[in-house]
Design a protein around this motif. Structure first.
Motif, PDB file in Angstrom:
ATOM      1  N   SER A  20      15.931 -13.303 -41.108  1.00 23.27           N
ATOM      2  CA  SER A  20      15.058 -13.941 -40.123  1.00 23.27           C
ATOM      3  C   SER A  20      15.790 -14.907 -39.203  1.00 23.27           C
ATOM      4  N   ASP A  21      16.958 -15.398 -39.641  1.00 20.27           N
ATOM      5  CA  ASP A  21      17.725 -16.321 -38.808  1.00 20.27           C
ATOM      6  C   ASP A  21      18.764 -15.605 -37.966  1.00 20.27           C
ATOM      7  N   ARG A  22      18.731 -14.285 -37.935  1.00 16.54           N
ATOM      8  CA  ARG A  22      19.674 -13.490 -37.154  1.00 16.54           C
ATOM      9  C   ARG A  22      18.910 -12.522 -36.260  1.00 16.54           C
ATOM     10  N   GLN A  23      19.642 -11.855 -35.362  1.00 18.82           N
ATOM     11  CA  GLN A  23      19.023 -10.935 -34.421  1.00 18.82           C
ATOM     12  C   GLN A  23      19.064  -9.493 -34.895  1.00 18.82           C
ATOM     13  N   THR A  24      19.857  -9.214 -35.929  1.00 19.13           N
ATOM     14  CA  THR A  24      19.972  -7.852 -36.440  1.00 19.13           C
ATOM     15  C   THR A  24      20.555  -7.914 -37.850  1.00 19.13           C
ATOM     16  N   PHE A  25      20.762  -6.745 -38.464  1.00 21.78           N
ATOM     17  CA  PHE A  25      21.374  -6.671 -39.784  1.00 21.78           C
ATOM     18  C   PHE A  25      21.985  -5.289 -39.963  1.00 21.78           C
ATOM     19  N   GLN A  26      22.825  -5.163 -40.995  1.00 17.70           N
ATOM     20  CA  GLN A  26      23.376  -3.864 -41.391  1.00 17.70           C
ATOM     21  C   GLN A  26      23.179  -3.695 -42.895  1.00 17.70           C
ATOM     22  N   ILE A  27      22.816  -2.479 -43.302  1.00 15.28           N
ATOM     23  CA  ILE A  27      22.669  -2.172 -44.725  1.00 15.28           C
ATOM     24  C   ILE A  27      23.219  -0.779 -45.012  1.00 15.28           C
ATOM     25  N   PHE A  28      23.499  -0.526 -46.271  1.00 16.32           N
ATOM     26  CA  PHE A  28      23.720   0.823 -46.778  1.00 16.32           C
ATOM     27  C   PHE A  28      22.405   1.335 -47.362  1.00 16.32           C
ATOM     28  N   LEU A  29      22.060   2.577 -47.078  1.00 12.84           N
ATOM     29  CA  LEU A  29      20.935   3.215 -47.748  1.00 12.84           C
ATOM     30  C   LEU A  29      21.367   3.838 -49.069  1.00 12.84           C
ATOM     31  N   ARG A  30      22.665   4.069 -49.217  1.00 12.81           N
ATOM     32  CA  ARG A  30      23.226   4.719 -50.396  1.00 12.81           C
ATOM     33  C   ARG A  30      24.311   3.840 -51.004  1.00 12.81           C
ATOM     34  N   ASN A  31      24.644   4.154 -52.246  1.00 17.93           N
ATOM     35  CA  ASN A  31      25.835   3.553 -52.823  1.00 17.93           C
ATOM     36  C   ASN A  31      27.033   4.030 -51.993  1.00 17.93           C
ATOM     37  N   PRO A  32      27.791   3.128 -51.382  1.00 20.32           N
ATOM     38  CA  PRO A  32      28.866   3.561 -50.485  1.00 20.32           C
ATOM     39  C   PRO A  32      30.008   4.281 -51.179  1.00 20.32           C
ATOM     40  N   ARG A  33      30.064   4.185 -52.517  1.00 20.38           N
ATOM     41  CA  ARG A  33      31.188   4.760 -53.244  1.00 20.38           C
ATOM     42  C   ARG A  33      30.866   6.079 -53.942  1.00 20.38           C
ATOM     43  N   ASN A  34      29.558   6.445 -54.005  1.00 20.91           N
ATOM     44  CA  ASN A  34      29.259   7.708 -54.698  1.00 20.91           C
ATOM     45  C   ASN A  34      28.165   8.538 -54.035  1.00 20.91           C
ATOM     46  N   ASN A  35      27.660   8.079 -52.896  1.00 22.85           N
ATOM     47  CA  ASN A  35      26.691   8.837 -52.088  1.00 22.85           C
ATOM     48  C   ASN A  35      25.273   8.849 -52.632  1.00 22.85           C
ATOM     49  N   ARG A  36      25.024   8.297 -53.808  1.00 19.36           N
ATOM     50  CA  ARG A  36      23.670   8.361 -54.361  1.00 19.36           C
ATOM     51  C   ARG A  36      22.727   7.428 -53.600  1.00 19.36           C
ATOM     52  N   ARG A  37      21.482   7.881 -53.442  1.00 23.74           N
ATOM     53  CA  ARG A  37      20.463   7.081 -52.756  1.00 23.74           C
ATOM     54  C   ARG A  37      19.191   7.067 -53.592  1.00 23.74           C
ATOM     55  N   ARG A  38      18.654   5.913 -53.786  1.00 25.02           N
ATOM     56  CA  ARG A  38      17.405   5.837 -54.547  1.00 25.02           C
ATOM     57  C   ARG A  38      16.239   6.338 -53.700  1.00 25.02           C
ATOM     58  N   LYS A  39      15.113   6.569 -54.324  1.00 23.34           N
ATOM     59  CA  LYS A  39      13.922   7.007 -53.607  1.00 23.34           C
ATOM     60  C   LYS A  39      13.254   5.814 -52.929  1.00 23.34           C
ATOM     61  N   PHE A  40      12.723   6.061 -51.752  1.00 26.38           N
ATOM     62  CA  PHE A  40      11.984   5.043 -51.009  1.00 26.38           C
ATOM     63  C   PHE A  40      10.530   5.500 -50.907  1.00 26.38           C
ATOM     64  N   PRO A  41       9.641   4.969 -51.748  1.00 26.07           N
ATOM     65  CA  PRO A  41       8.246   5.403 -51.693  1.00 26.07           C
ATOM     66  C   PRO A  41       7.578   5.010 -50.378  1.00 26.07           C
ATOM     67  N   GLN A  42       6.494   5.680 -50.049  1.00 23.64           N
ATOM     68  CA  GLN A  42       5.839   5.457 -48.768  1.00 23.64           C
ATOM     69  C   GLN A  42       5.373   4.019 -48.600  1.00 23.64           C
ATOM     70  N   TRP A  43       4.892   3.389 -49.672  1.00 18.63           N
ATOM     71  CA  TRP A  43       4.434   1.999 -49.552  1.00 18.63           C
ATOM     72  C   TRP A  43       5.585   1.078 -49.154  1.00 18.63           C
ATOM     73  N   GLU A  44       6.797   1.374 -49.641  1.00 19.18           N
ATOM     74  CA  GLU A  44       7.952   0.531 -49.316  1.00 19.18           C
ATOM     75  C   GLU A  44       8.354   0.702 -47.859  1.00 19.18           C
ATOM     76  N   ILE A  45       8.299   1.934 -47.368  1.00 21.49           N
ATOM     77  CA  ILE A  45       8.582   2.196 -45.960  1.00 21.49           C
ATOM     78  C   ILE A  45       7.575   1.476 -45.072  1.00 21.49           C
ATOM     79  N   GLU A  46       6.301   1.525 -45.438  1.00 18.55           N
ATOM     80  CA  GLU A  46       5.257   0.874 -44.643  1.00 18.55           C
ATOM     81  C   GLU A  46       5.420  -0.641 -44.659  1.00 18.55           C
ATOM     82  N   GLN A  47       5.795  -1.212 -45.801  1.00 20.46           N
ATOM     83  CA  GLN A  47       6.049  -2.650 -45.875  1.00 20.46           C
ATOM     84  C   GLN A  47       7.218  -3.055 -44.982  1.00 20.46           C
ATOM     85  N   PHE A  48       8.281  -2.248 -45.011  1.00 20.55           N
ATOM     86  CA  PHE A  48       9.439  -2.532 -44.159  1.00 20.55           C
ATOM     87  C   PHE A  48       9.032  -2.514 -42.692  1.00 20.55           C
ATOM     88  N   ASN A  49       8.304  -1.479 -42.281  1.00 17.96           N
ATOM     89  CA  ASN A  49       7.900  -1.354 -40.880  1.00 17.96           C
ATOM     90  C   ASN A  49       7.033  -2.530 -40.455  1.00 17.96           C
TER      91      ASN A  49
END
Length: 230
Positions: A20-49
C-alpha cells in the motif's frame, strides 16, 4: 512507478495490502526453483481483484520461474516452458490490473545465439497472452545465456515484438554500463530491476547485492563511465 518484490502470500490479496505504500509490486506465482504452482481458488482471485481495485496500484509484475529454458534446443524443455507460460497467462487473465510477465530468456546450450533466439521466439509466439505484456530480462552472460550483448539489444529493437525487463546488476555483470544502456534502449524497457552486483564488472556471474554496497554503485562513484562493449 516504484515498488519491490513481495513474497507470494495466502491469501493473494495480502500482497496488495502490504504494497500500500508503493505504486506497484512483483511476485512469483510459482516456486522459482521447481516450477510448481499452488491452486488459486475463485474466492481468492475475487478477493485479490477487489483489493487491487480499492488500492492505487494499477500495474504490477509477475516473474516466471528461473529454471525453465524456452531457448533450449530440446523440444521437451521448450514445450514445458510454453506450457508453464500459457498456464500462467490463463491465471493472469482472471486477475485485475495491467500485468507485466518477466521471464529469463534461457540458454542456447551450444547451438548458438541465433538458434537460441529462434527457439525462444517460437515458444512465445505460440502463447496467448490475454493482454499481459511479456518482458524478456537481460542476463549476466554466464554459460550460454541469451541476451547479454549490445548486438542482442540491437536485434531486439529491430525484430522482437516484446518488451525488456532491464536488470541493472545483470547489465553491469555482462560488461555494460547500466545507465548508458538504459538511456540507449529505454523505449523498449517496461520493467526495471534496480539491483546491485556482488561481482565485478564483466564478471558474467549473476550475484546480486544491496545496491549501495555493490560493485556497480562503487564503480559509478570512483570511475569514469565504461564504453559500450559488444
Amino acid at each position: 512507478m516504484l515498488g519491490y518484490h513481495q513474497q507470494l502470500t495466502t491469501p493473494l490479496c495480502d500482497v496488495v495490502h502490504s504494497s500500500s505504500d508503493r505504486q506497484t509490486f512483483q511476485i512469483f506465482l510459482r516456486n522459482p526453483r521447481n516450477n510448481r504452482r499452488r491452486k488459486f481458488p475463485q474466492w481468492e482471485i475475487e478477493q485479490f481483484n477487489c483489493a487491487l481495485l480499492r488500492s492505487s496500484i494499477r500495474k504490477y509484475v509477475i516473474h516466471a520461474p528461473y529454471i525453465m529454458n524456452p531457448a533450449s534446443p530440446d523440444d521437451e524443455l521448450r514445450n514445458s516452458a510454453k506450457g508453464i507460460i500459457q498456464s500462467d497467462m490463463e491465471l493472469l487473465s482472471e486477475l485485475a490490473g495491467q500485468k507485466f510477465y518477466v521471464l529469463h530468456p534461457g540458454s542456447h546450450k551450444g547451438v548458438g545465439l541465433r538458434n537460441g533466439w529462434r527457439n525462444l521466439l517460437s515458444v512465445l509466439e505460440g502463447v496467448d497472452t490475454y493482454g499481459t505484456t511479456i518482458c524478456i530480462e537481460n542476463m549476466a552472460g554466464g554459460g550460454t545465456e541469451l541476451f547479454h550483448t549490445i548486438s542482442e539489444l540491437d536485434y531486439f529493437k529491430c525484430a522482437v515484438p516484446y518488451k525488456i525487463a532491464f536488470d541493472t546488476a545483470h547489465c553491469f555483470e555482462s560488461g555494460h554500463d547500466p545507465i548508458e544502456v538504459f538511456e540507449a534502449y529505454k523505449e523498449l524497457i517496461a520493467v526495471v530491476h534496480l539491483n546491485g552486483s556482488a561481482t565485478v564488472f564483466n564478471s558474467r556471474r549473476d550475484v546480486h547485492a544491496n545496491f549501495h554496497d555493490s560493485f556497480w554503485s562503487l564503480r559509478r562513484r570512483n570511475s569514469p563511465p565504461c564504453s559500450r562493449h559488444r
